[in-house]
Design an enzyme around this catalytic site. Structure first.
Site, PDB file in Angstrom:
ATOM      1  N   CYS A  75      13.641  45.657  -8.939  1.00  0.00           N
ATOM      2  CA  CYS A  75      13.485  45.458 -10.377  1.00  0.00           C
ATOM      3  C   CYS A  75      12.752  44.149 -10.596  1.00  0.00           C
ATOM      4  CB  CYS A  75      14.845  45.434 -11.066  1.00  0.00           C
ATOM      5  SG  CYS A  75      14.760  45.009 -12.819  1.00  0.00           S
ATOM      6  N   CYS A 222      10.239  45.717 -18.575  1.00  0.00           N
ATOM      7  CA  CYS A 222      10.279  46.220 -17.198  1.00  0.00           C
ATOM      8  C   CYS A 222       9.159  45.541 -16.422  1.00  0.00           C
ATOM      9  CB  CYS A 222      10.111  47.739 -17.170  1.00  0.00           C
ATOM     10  SG  CYS A 222      10.045  48.440 -15.502  1.00  0.00           S
TER      11      CYS A 222
END
Length: 278
Positions: A75, A222
């Protein structure tokens, strides 16, 4: 047994950080992560990140459980938060870390202005690396038609160690993420599901992005998605290699280097609070 935690966010993409340096396996289960991420009955977060001992001569290992209990490879916003968390744990002058992830070795570096720059490695473009069964003759997916939700979308697929499907639209605010996002995520052409980015080009150096994350749904930001989107924009001649990506939670600076072909992401990571899990 009580466990301490620290909550961080990167542009509103928020995580529960756990000091897991004493053992190689996460001290919480995916089921416990689901409970902790619940925004009504838990702490509330997009995921739980564990700082584990390094392997293969790295400084640390990163593991993450999404809010639905699934485990992504990596991530981008989370690794910036992890770098800040590690720096706080170590309390020394070190600013750069080699971190082992499911997407390979990722290298975040703390900057003097509080930002974190991350060497995200090179993007992967082969359909088999994403993975997807949607591919052109050269085994890549660039500006290819895909039917989703009764509509045809031109999509480009990129892996940053995790799968991304990017589509360019006229107005990102017009996209009903809650409706169309799951249909992209669970489309059968993506055997491991996918993250989906909707991109509006403002200029070759500035784009707006909204994202539906695999396992987390609509999020404010993101990092890997921003990286993948800039790559997709270069491949489709929509943007340059150094781009500001505006997300609902703020902006990231993304560069696809012409020197080493790596992606460099720069953005914030902020500590929110600390607490104890009873």
């Amino acid at each position: 047994m009580t466990k301490s935690f620290t909550k961080y966010h990167g542009l509103g993409n928020d995580f529960i950080l756990i000091d897991n340096r004493h053992q190689l396996q996460p001290i919480l289960t995916p089921e416990q992560a689901i409970e902790l991420c619940d925004r009504n009955f838990g702490i509330g977060a997009d995921g739980v990140i564990f700082a584990l001992p390094g392997v293969k001569q790295t400084d640390y290992t990163m593991r993450i459980f999404n809010s639905d209990g699934s485990e992504p490879e990596m991530c981008g916003n989370g690794i910036r938060c992890l770098a800040k968390f590690i720096a706080e744990l170590e309390n020394n002058n070190k600013t750069k870390y080699n971190i082992h992830t499911g997407a390979g070795i990722i290298v975040p570096e703390l900057q003097g202005d509080g930002q974190v720059t991350v060497d995200m490695g090179q993007p992967r473009l082969l359909a088999s690396e994403i993975p997807t069964t949607l591919a052109n003759a050269d085994d890549k997916v660039v500006d290819q038609l895909l039917e989703v939700g009764g509509k045809s979308w031109f999509v480009t697929c990129v892996s940053m160690g995790n799968p991304h499907c990017i589509t360019f639209v006229e107005d990102v605010t017009a996209i009903d993420l809650a409706k169309i996002g799951p249909k992209f995520e669970h489309n059968p052409v993506f055997p491991e599901r996918t993250n989906t980015e909707f991109i509006q080009v403002i200029s070759p150096k500035y784009v707006k992005m909204r994202v539906w994350e695999r396992g987390a749904g609509a999020t404010l930001a993101c990092g890997t998605g921003a990286c993948a989107s800039v790559v997709a924009g270069v491949l489709t001649q929509n943007n340059e290699r150094l781009v500001t990506v505006e997300l609902p939670g703020g902006c990231l600076e993304i560069e696809w280097s012409t020197i080493d072909q790596k992606i460099y992401m720069t953005g914030p990571a902020e500590k929110v609070f600390t607490g104890i899990i009873a």
